[in-house]
Write a protein that holds these residues in place. Structure first.
Motif: not given
Lengths: 136, 197
Positions: B76-80, B84, B87, B112, B147, B149
């Motif tokens: 998971k690479v989260t877009n914080n 929008r 990623v 994923s 992974s 962010k």
């Protein structure tokens, strides 16, 4: 009186916008052994080459056997210098390995010296071509 | 009056025509791309990816892994950030560069990414396991997972806006040991967008 006020305002404005140069301190005898590369230059932008000095290219290898170079750069002007750079790497047949390399930005304060390390994208990389252009 | 109106209209048309810029192709890796403080631009994903791959290759991480080839799973690479975006604009670039370097192969039947990118391969794999009684434990397993962010920080002074985008990535072994981590910050300052950087 008005002239005096104008002059002092101008001086204050000039003083506040004036960039500061970078001072530095290093050991008198550097311990690192450098493998300096002999370079060849093509510098059509003489304004940039007068401001941005490259006073040495040091080469080495990563643990995985990829070639890497370290450029010793200096900003020879008193103002902040922003440049875009990219490095193209070539295999032993002269084919470019990363023609799609992205320009990256590098900012240096007045009279600052900075090192820039670039790693080859593949262990096949043999030669390099470092490109630099002043930002818009 | 008529002449004045006609003249003004002609002048306005001329002015409009001279100010507009016709569409043209530009190099997506060049320095003609638009720089906008309000969003992450395409070239910044490429800059961050290039920096991250340089940092990975320069570290001893791939040499330390004894099993070859090194299989990577995209975790998971989260877009914080407040924006929008996909990623994959970052992770795909990293994967392509690592793959081209010969250091890493990406495994798409785990995580994923499998559902989105290789559903066919995953289904065939599962079918083989069911019909040919292949042991699922014999399936190729990743050595590393990627992974991270993407974070954002904003500041403002009068008309001048500043936006920083922070890219954080980690390579983790299956034991949960982060054997490489890096952070790249891209900061932009200005009051309006511009063409070129």
């Amino acid at each position: 009186m008005k002239k005096l006020l104008l002059c002092s305002l101008l001086a204050a404005a000039f003083g506040s916008s004036c960039a500061h140069d970078v001072n530095e301190i290093t050991a008198a005898n550097n311990q690192a052994r450098r493998d300096i590369v002999k370079d060849k230059r093509f510098e059509p932008d003489t304004t940039l080459s007068n401001k941005l000095l490259c006073y040495g290219i040091n080469e080495g290898e990563t643990d995985s056997g990829f070639r890497k170079i370290n450029l010793e750069l200096a900003n020879d002007s008193n103002s902040t210098l922003a440049v875009n750079y990219k490095c193209e790497w070539y295999d032993d047949s002269g084919f470019c390995l990363n023609a799609d390399a992205q320009w990256r930005t590098f900012v240096m304060s007045g009279r600052e010296r900075k090192s820039l390390t670039l790693v080859a994208p593949s262990p096949k990389a043999h030669d390099f071509r470092f490109k630099v252009i002043e930002t818009k | 009056m008529k002449h004045l109106l006609l003249g003004s209209a002609a002048f306005a048309t001329l002015l409009g025509a001279s100010c507009s810029t016709p569409a043209a192709y530009i190099d997506p890796n060049g320095n003609q791309m638009i720089v906008d403080v309000d969003q992450i631009n395409l070239q910044e994903f490429a800059m961050a990816a290039d920096n991250m791959v340089d940092s990975m290759i320069d570290s001893p991480v791939f040499k330390e892994i004894e099993d070859r080839p090194v299989y990577l799973m995209i975790d998971k690479v989260t877009n914080n950030t407040s924006q929008r975006f996909d990623v994959d604009l970052l992770t795909k670039k990293i994967r392509v560069k690592l793959n081209k370097s010969g250091q890493v192969r990406t495994l798409l039947n785990f995580g994923s990414a499998a559902e989105a990118e290789a559903p066919g391969a995953r289904a065939l794999n599962q079918e083989d396991e069911f019909l040919k009684k292949k042991d699922p434990a014999a399936r190729k397993r990743p050595n590393l997972t990627l992974s991270g962010k993407i974070l954002e920080d904003r500041a403002r002074s009068g008309n001048i806006k500043q936006a920083s985008y922070i890219f954080q990535l980690s390579l983790t072994t299956l034991d949960g040991e982060a054997i490489w981590e890096d952070e790249k910050t891209i900061t932009k300052q200005g009051s309006k967008s511009r063409v070129g950087f």
